[in-house]
Design an enzyme around this catalytic site. Structure first.
Site: not given
Length: 324
Positions: A134-135
């Site tokens: 995920g970012c």
């Protein structure tokens, strides 16, 4: 040349992935699958690609491609792979959260390797399937992994991070449209964000004590990028901390330690992660900055692809930031 397929190419991450692969010297896009835009030009969703491609969205999947990227909403990759079978030689890179946690890593007899190159490079190189991080998770892990490896995260860690509106996806919501987001800032999911699970697993992978992670995510009034700050107790000197980080990232292609305080523009539109260290009394403040759509999603997915196929890690990813 390898042939790539993209599932779900009309969103932000899909659009960035198409742009990167169109300009990748060793990759040809075979199809971009869409259930809602089949037959329409790619440029109908991504006007920035006008003049760069005549590809159209496809309603069919070629199961024989060399690599397939899943740019689907969280929870949808599992159902898609159940309904669509790819050849045994097709490598899979999933950009959702379906396979990131160890409990979900084995699917239909195939193990998904967590695709953070700075942590799992050798495993990625031999992997058949990747769970792209995920970012927020990327920015925070890169800020804290050197401390975790050295066993210096035993105390609580306070984390604050702000992300651009593209992090919420292309669909409009009450907190993503211009009138609400512009000239505004707010927090959300305090201390409960879904990326905490994958962050915790990575930090604990070294078998050292890790304190409580107190993460407060924020919505920023800009479109791209994540600026994350994390601080915890640290008994060493600032120079010792810098050496620790330099040693950890000495072979990292895209993660670099900055002597100057960070700002988002220096990494936006790139696959870079920049890190800055600051010492105050017995606290070490670590700041990291990434582009949420590139190092936090599509850029890292291409970086993983490069590693899986034996290409230079930076192939197709030497991008310049728009600082001014």
């Amino acid at each position: 040349m390898i042939k790539a397929g993209i599932i779900g190419g009309s969103g932000y991450t899909g659009g960035e992935l198409i742009r990167l692969l169109l300009n990748h010297p060793k990759t040809e896009i075979d199809f971009v699958f869409s259930t809602t835009r089949a037959g329409k030009p790619i440029t109908s969703a991504h006007q920035d690609l006008l003049g760069q491609t005549k590809l159209k969205f496809s309603g069919e999947v070629n199961p024989e491609v060399d690599v397939v990227f899943l740019c689907l909403g969280h929870g949808n990759s599992t159902s898609f792979l159940n309904e669509n079978k790819f050849s045994a030689s097709t490598k899979i890179i999933d950009l959702s959260n379906d396979f990131r946690l160890q409990a979900d890593a084995i699917f239909n007899g195939q193990r998904f390797i967590y695709g953070l190159p700075e942590l799992n490079k050798s495993a990625i190189q031999s992997a058949e399937a990747i769970a792209n991080p995920g970012c927020f998770a990327t920015a925070i892990q890169l800020a804290l992994l050197p401390l975790a490896k050295a066993g210096l995260l035993g105390n609580d860690v306070h984390i604050n991070a702000v992300t651009g509106s593209t992090g919420a996806g292309v669909g409009l919501s009450a907190t993503s449209h211009f009138s609400w987001r512009n000239n505004n800032v707010s927090w959300y999911k305090p201390f409960t964000h879904q990326h905490l699970g994958e962050i915790g697993e990575s930090l604990n992978s070294y078998g050292k004590s890790v304190g409580k992670l107190m993460f407060l995510p924020n919505r920023g009034n800009f479109t791209r990028g994540i600026l994350a700050t994390a601080y915890t107790k640290f008994n060493g000197t600032l120079e010792e901390a810098k050496q620790l980080y330099q040693d950890f990232y000495k072979d990292a292609a895209f993660t670099h330690i900055s002597e100057e305080a960070l700002h988002l523009k220096q990494v936006v539109n790139t696959n870079q992660c920049h890190i800055h260290l600051h010492k105050h009394d017995d606290l070490l403040l670590v700041t990291s900055a990434i582009d949420n759509l590139l190092k936090g999603a599509s850029g890292q997915a291409v970086q993983n692809m490069n590693l899986m196929f034996g290409f230079p890690e930076t192939e197709g990813l030497l991008l310049k930031a728009g600082v001014f």
